[in-house]
Design an enzyme around this catalytic site. Structure first.
Site, PDB file in Angstrom:
ATOM      1  N   LYS A  90      11.588 -12.081  -5.476  1.00 28.94           N
ATOM      2  CA  LYS A  90      12.380 -13.241  -5.023  1.00 28.94           C
ATOM      3  C   LYS A  90      12.818 -13.017  -3.581  1.00 28.94           C
ATOM      4  O   LYS A  90      13.230 -11.919  -3.216  1.00 28.94           O
ATOM      5  CB  LYS A  90      13.599 -13.453  -5.932  1.00 28.94           C
ATOM      6  CG  LYS A  90      14.524 -14.577  -5.458  1.00 28.94           C
ATOM      7  CD  LYS A  90      15.495 -15.029  -6.523  1.00 28.94           C
ATOM      8  CE  LYS A  90      16.777 -14.236  -6.615  1.00 28.94           C
ATOM      9  NZ  LYS A  90      17.592 -14.200  -5.382  1.00 28.94           N
ATOM     10  N   ASP A 112      19.727  -8.544  -5.767  1.00 30.46           N
ATOM     11  CA  ASP A 112      20.330  -7.644  -4.770  1.00 30.46           C
ATOM     12  C   ASP A 112      21.852  -7.679  -4.906  1.00 30.46           C
ATOM     13  O   ASP A 112      22.561  -6.942  -4.217  1.00 30.46           O
ATOM     14  CB  ASP A 112      19.855  -7.964  -3.344  1.00 30.46           C
ATOM     15  CG  ASP A 112      20.149  -9.385  -2.926  1.00 30.46           C
ATOM     16  OD1 ASP A 112      20.719 -10.144  -3.725  1.00 30.46           O
ATOM     17  OD2 ASP A 112      19.807  -9.737  -1.769  1.00 30.46           O
ATOM     18  N   SER A 113      22.340  -8.482  -5.881  1.00 33.91           N
ATOM     19  CA  SER A 113      23.751  -8.381  -6.271  1.00 33.91           C
ATOM     20  C   SER A 113      24.036  -6.991  -6.828  1.00 33.91           C
ATOM     21  O   SER A 113      25.203  -6.623  -6.995  1.00 33.91           O
ATOM     22  CB  SER A 113      24.105  -9.463  -7.299  1.00 33.91           C
ATOM     23  OG  SER A 113      23.172  -9.457  -8.366  1.00 33.91           O
ATOM     24  N   ASP A 134      14.555  -8.859  -6.568  1.00 32.39           N
ATOM     25  CA  ASP A 134      14.918  -9.375  -5.245  1.00 32.39           C
ATOM     26  C   ASP A 134      14.336  -8.498  -4.149  1.00 32.39           C
ATOM     27  O   ASP A 134      14.390  -7.260  -4.244  1.00 32.39           O
ATOM     28  CB  ASP A 134      16.451  -9.360  -5.085  1.00 32.39           C
ATOM     29  CG  ASP A 134      17.057 -10.736  -5.257  1.00 32.39           C
ATOM     30  OD1 ASP A 134      16.331 -11.740  -5.123  1.00 32.39           O
ATOM     31  OD2 ASP A 134      18.272 -10.795  -5.531  1.00 32.39           O
ATOM     32  N   GLU A 176      21.400 -22.086  -5.428  1.00 26.49           N
ATOM     33  CA  GLU A 176      22.728 -21.483  -5.609  1.00 26.49           C
ATOM     34  C   GLU A 176      23.792 -22.322  -4.908  1.00 26.49           C
ATOM     35  O   GLU A 176      23.670 -22.647  -3.719  1.00 26.49           O
ATOM     36  CB  GLU A 176      22.728 -20.047  -5.059  1.00 26.49           C
ATOM     37  CG  GLU A 176      24.084 -19.361  -5.229  1.00 26.49           C
ATOM     38  CD  GLU A 176      24.054 -17.849  -5.080  1.00 26.49           C
ATOM     39  OE1 GLU A 176      22.961 -17.279  -4.896  1.00 26.49           O
ATOM     40  OE2 GLU A 176      25.140 -17.249  -5.153  1.00 26.49           O
TER      41      GLU A 176
HETATM   42  O1  KIV Z   1      21.268 -11.245  -6.476  1.00 27.32           O
HETATM   43  C1  KIV Z   1      21.480 -12.037  -7.415  1.00 27.32           C
HETATM   44  O2  KIV Z   1      22.070 -11.692  -8.449  1.00 27.32           O
HETATM   45  C2  KIV Z   1      21.001 -13.407  -7.270  1.00 27.32           C
HETATM   46  C3  KIV Z   1      21.435 -14.410  -8.289  1.00 27.32           C
HETATM   47  C4  KIV Z   1      22.863 -14.727  -8.131  1.00 27.32           C
HETATM   48  C5  KIV Z   1      20.589 -15.624  -8.265  1.00 27.32           C
HETATM   49  O3  KIV Z   1      20.292 -13.691  -6.347  1.00 27.32           O
END
Ligand code: KIV
Length: 273
Positions: free
Chosen positions: A122, A53-54, A92, A191
């Site tokens: 996730k 979700d980044s 995510d 994290e």
């Molecule tokens: O959203 C994301 O990119 C993440 C990673 C930093 C683990 O959750």
């Protein structure tokens, strides 16, 4: 041809993660959010690709991961899944898609699986979501947990600092990891936590741990591709190793293209029909 470029390399599945942990083979993850990047990341040989979700920050320019929606995650995940031949693909679940009720969480996990062709989902959180993780796993969906700095809770933490420095939070994180293991997670992202704690969690659980800012004793590592390729000017947290400076390379290439267009150098005769 280099082995990593072959198209018949076996597809990685969630159960492989247990084998990799047990054999001591480190697990490499990177994020990707679109077809072209996912093609490169997959062919370069990573074991897992995360549609994080980044994407909210990297793709959409939001300040946090909170605004991205299930629909937007599905949009990105479909493009990535179309590209990937080898790596495990994990999507995510965005903020709001599993916080309201167990029913809604399970329904959204099923929706993501049905509409995207990813291999796993996730979720962020520990004991408080373990019941939901179990329901999703019982529905046949591999689940990756996420503990430590969980960006969907940034407002609760008040920032993106190191988590679980104090004994009480470290003990809670350990209990959370065991609850996620018990609920059936095939792996857990850790994290921004102290390396020693990440090592202890890694030894304590049977599923793989994947670190980001968690030292090198976890079973694997994950980074945001745009960060490790140096695409975000000035973003250089302590945990990040920058493998390229694409910001400069791309700015230089685009600048030369602009000059060539302005001077009528591009296209030349050999580039014309
Ligand atoms: O959203 C994301 O990119 C993440 C990673 C930093 C683990 O959750």
């Amino acid at each position: 041809m280099a082995e990593y470029l072959s198209t018949n390399k076996k597809k990685i599945t969630a159960p492989h993660f247990f084998e990799m942990k047990n054999s001591g083979e480190k697990i490499s993850w990177l994020t990707a959010y679109d077809f072209t990047t996912a093609t490169i990341v997959d062919q370069a040989g990573v074991d897992a690709i995360l549609i994080g979700d980044s994407a909210s920050n990297v793709m959409l320019g939001n300040q946090t991961t909170l605004p991205i929606t299930v629909e937007e995650m599905i949009f990105h995940a479909r493009a990535v899944a179309r590209a990937v031949k080898h790596a495990l693909v994990v999507c995510d679940m965005p903020f709001g898609s599993y916080q309201v009720s167990e029913e809604e969480g399970v329904r959204n996990a099923i929706r993501i699986m049905k509409e995207t062709d990813v291999d796993a989902v996730k979720l962020e959180g520990g004991e408080e979501i373990a019941h939901m993780v179990k329901r999703i796993v019982d529905a046949g969906i591999p689940v990756c947990g996420h503990l430590g700095l969980t960006p969907q809770s940034v407002h609760k933490f008040g920032g993106y600092g190191l988590r679980a420095k104090e004994e009480a939070e470290a003990a809670k994180l350990m209990a959370d990891a065991k609850a996620l293991e018990e609920a059936g997670c095939f792996c857990i992202v850790l994290e921004k936590v102290p390396a020693k704690l990440a090592e202890e969690v890694t030894k304590a659980v049977s599923c793989a741990t994947i670190g980001i800012g968690a030292g090198n004793k976890t079973d694997g590592q994950v980074l945001v591709y745009a960060d490790m390729l140096g695409m975000n000017k000035g973003f250089k947290p302590k945990f990040l190793r920058q493998y390229a400076n694409l910001y400069e390379i791309m700015t230089d290439a685009i600048g030369r293209y602009v000059q060539d267009v302005k001077s009528s150098d591009f296209p030349n005769e050999s580039e014309s029909y």
